[in-house]
Motif scaffolding. Structure first.
Motif, mmCIF file in Angstrom:
data_model
loop_
_atom_site.group_PDB
_atom_site.id
_atom_site.type_symbol
_atom_site.label_atom_id
_atom_site.label_comp_id
_atom_site.label_asym_id
_atom_site.label_seq_id
_atom_site.Cartn_x
_atom_site.Cartn_y
_atom_site.Cartn_z
ATOM 1 N N SER A 40 0.806 -1.223 0.000
ATOM 2 C CA SER A 40 0.000 0.000 0.000
ATOM 3 C C SER A 40 0.842 1.276 0.000
ATOM 4 N N CYS A 41 2.129 1.180 0.319
ATOM 5 C CA CYS A 41 2.986 2.367 0.281
ATOM 6 C C CYS A 41 3.431 2.699 -1.147
ATOM 7 N N GLN A 43 1.886 3.845 -4.521
ATOM 8 C CA GLN A 43 0.626 4.417 -4.987
ATOM 9 C C GLN A 43 0.749 4.827 -6.445
ATOM 10 N N TYR A 44 -0.397 4.888 -7.135
ATOM 11 C CA TYR A 44 -0.367 5.288 -8.537
ATOM 12 C C TYR A 44 -1.508 6.235 -8.861
ATOM 13 N N SER A 45 -1.283 7.016 -9.898
ATOM 14 C CA SER A 45 -2.332 7.854 -10.484
ATOM 15 C C SER A 45 -2.212 7.698 -11.989
ATOM 16 N N VAL A 53 3.710 6.042 -10.839
ATOM 17 C CA VAL A 53 3.777 5.161 -9.680
ATOM 18 C C VAL A 53 4.801 5.758 -8.716
ATOM 19 N N THR A 54 4.357 6.026 -7.485
ATOM 20 C CA THR A 54 5.216 6.654 -6.480
ATOM 21 C C THR A 54 5.474 5.677 -5.346
ATOM 22 N N ASN A 55 6.740 5.537 -5.010
ATOM 23 C CA ASN A 55 7.153 4.656 -3.922
ATOM 24 C C ASN A 55 7.330 5.491 -2.662
ATOM 25 N N THR A 56 6.396 5.357 -1.721
ATOM 26 C CA THR A 56 6.526 6.055 -0.435
ATOM 27 C C THR A 56 7.030 5.101 0.646
ATOM 28 N N THR A 83 9.332 8.473 -8.185
ATOM 29 C CA THR A 83 8.154 8.273 -9.023
ATOM 30 C C THR A 83 8.633 7.778 -10.374
ATOM 31 N N GLY A 98 -3.856 -2.132 -11.603
ATOM 32 C CA GLY A 98 -3.111 -1.924 -10.370
ATOM 33 C C GLY A 98 -1.620 -2.018 -10.623
#
Length: 105
Positions: A40-41, A43-45, A53-56, A83, A98
């Motif tokens: 869940s960390c 995330q994408y838009s 896709v961003t890796n937090t 990202t 996803g």
């Protein structure tokens, strides 16, 4: 006018051929193993043109995007806070299902 038109067509044809070569799988060298869904960390838009896709997460993640029609895209590495960009859903509305973890051979 015809020589300009002809040269323009050649440039478009060469560009389309090069683009197709980049998009088509090239045997085992381009193979990507897709695993479980990304945590869940990650995330994408998405939009029609790009999917970001961003890796937090606190660790590096190897990710790919899964599309409704099964289009395969390369595995990308995203460090913490990075990202990475993938193709969007396009004019054909190829929805993004996803983000999945992956590993390139």
């Amino acid at each position: 006018m015809f020589p300009i038109f002809r040269s323009t067509i050649r440039v478009i044809a060469v560009g389309a051929t090069a683009m197709a070569a980049c998009l088509l799988p090239t045997g085992q060298a381009g193979a990507v193993t897709v695993g479980e869904a990304a945590p869940s960390c990650v995330q994408y838009s998405t939009s029609w043109r790009y999917t970001f896709v961003t890796n937090t997460c606190g660790t590096t993640q190897h990710v790919t995007v899964e599309y409704r029609d099964g289009t395969a895209v390369p595995c990308r590495t995203a460090g913490p806070g990075d990202t990475v960009t993938f193709p969007g859903y396009g004019t054909g509305d190829n929805g993004v299902q996803g983000v999945a973890l992956c590993s390139a051979p």
